[in-house]
Write an enzyme that holds these catalytic residues in place. Structure first.
Site, mmCIF file in Angstrom:
data_model
loop_
_atom_site.group_PDB
_atom_site.id
_atom_site.type_symbol
_atom_site.label_atom_id
_atom_site.label_comp_id
_atom_site.label_asym_id
_atom_site.label_seq_id
_atom_site.Cartn_x
_atom_site.Cartn_y
_atom_site.Cartn_z
ATOM 1 N N GLU A 11 0.884 -1.173 0.000
ATOM 2 C CA GLU A 11 0.000 0.000 0.000
ATOM 3 C C GLU A 11 0.912 1.210 0.000
ATOM 4 O OE1 GLU A 11 -2.397 2.439 3.371
ATOM 5 O OE2 GLU A 11 -2.672 0.272 3.434
ATOM 6 N N ARG A 52 1.374 10.165 0.905
ATOM 7 C CA ARG A 52 1.933 11.132 1.849
ATOM 8 C C ARG A 52 3.123 11.875 1.249
ATOM 9 N NH1 ARG A 52 2.600 7.157 7.031
ATOM 10 N NH2 ARG A 52 0.541 6.205 6.885
ATOM 11 N N THR A 111 -3.594 6.272 2.141
ATOM 12 C CA THR A 111 -3.748 7.658 2.567
ATOM 13 C C THR A 111 -4.418 8.481 1.460
ATOM 14 O OG1 THR A 111 -1.620 7.300 3.703
ATOM 15 C CG2 THR A 111 -2.629 9.460 3.950
ATOM 16 N N LYS A 131 -10.861 -0.451 6.946
ATOM 17 C CA LYS A 131 -9.619 -0.279 7.696
ATOM 18 C C LYS A 131 -10.013 0.192 9.095
ATOM 19 C CE LYS A 131 -5.426 2.553 7.613
ATOM 20 N NZ LYS A 131 -4.552 3.345 6.734
#
Length: 186
Positions: A32, A36, A60, A120
């Site tokens: 993943e 960021r 993210t 998640k």
């Protein structure tokens, strides 16, 4: 889906080979890559092209624009720290798995209304860990969880033993893989 989803932060595109090769070296064929950093989309595109046997997703992802960029780069799944209806819509339309961060009953119900049954659970340690997941599973038996944050080698087996765990997410997988690769070199 893989049982382990390493959360990968790539600061420079040159790190991609080292990290993905290390993950493969310990038998993990999934990454993943988080949004960021400025090179996230480029890293996903590189990974998708050069590691076709790995599941490469984007993490993210907090808005539709990032989701579109991740999918254009070749991401095969999308992960968010929270629930974005816009991201859910894009993923649903394209048949791409979307794993939004959901920790409250209200968030889980919102995900279910969007057709999402795997979420998640982040940060797992802050929101009650395995005890909370077991409590949430009672009213939501159809939901599977991907706990991330606070899961590590000291408690991973407890999480994996719970049948509502779809996978475990974490950056510790990357650290362990890089340490193992370094030991092999020396």
């Amino acid at each position: 889906m893989e049982k382990f989803i390493p959360v990968v932060v790539i600061k420079e595109i040159g790190e991609t080979d080292k990290i993905l090769s290390a993950l493969k070296g310990v038998g993990i064929n999934c990454a993943e890559i988080t949004f960021r950093t400025a090179c996230a989309a480029e890293a996903i595109a590189y990974a998708s092209k050069n590691y076709p046997d790995m599941e490469i997703g984007a993490g993210t992802v907090i808005n539709a624009e990032q989701c579109e960029a991740a999918l254009a780069a070749g991401a095969t799944f999308i992960v968010s720290p929270g629930l974005s209806p816009a991201v859910a819509k894009i993923c649903s339309e394209r048949g791409i798995p979307y794993f939004p961060g959901c920790v409250t009953p209200t968030e889980i119900m919102a995900a279910l209304e969007l057709g999402i049954t795997t979420v998640k659970f982040f940060p797992a340690n802050v929101y009650g860990g395995l005890k909370a997941l077991k409590a949430l599973s009672a009213p939501f038996p159809q939901v599977k969880f991907i706990p991330t944050g606070g899961v590590d080698r000291s408690n991973i087996d407890e999480f994996l033993a719970f049948d509502k765990i779809a996978a475990i997410g974490g950056s510790f997988f990357v650290k362990e893989a890089l340490e193992a690769a370094e030991k092999k070199e020396n």
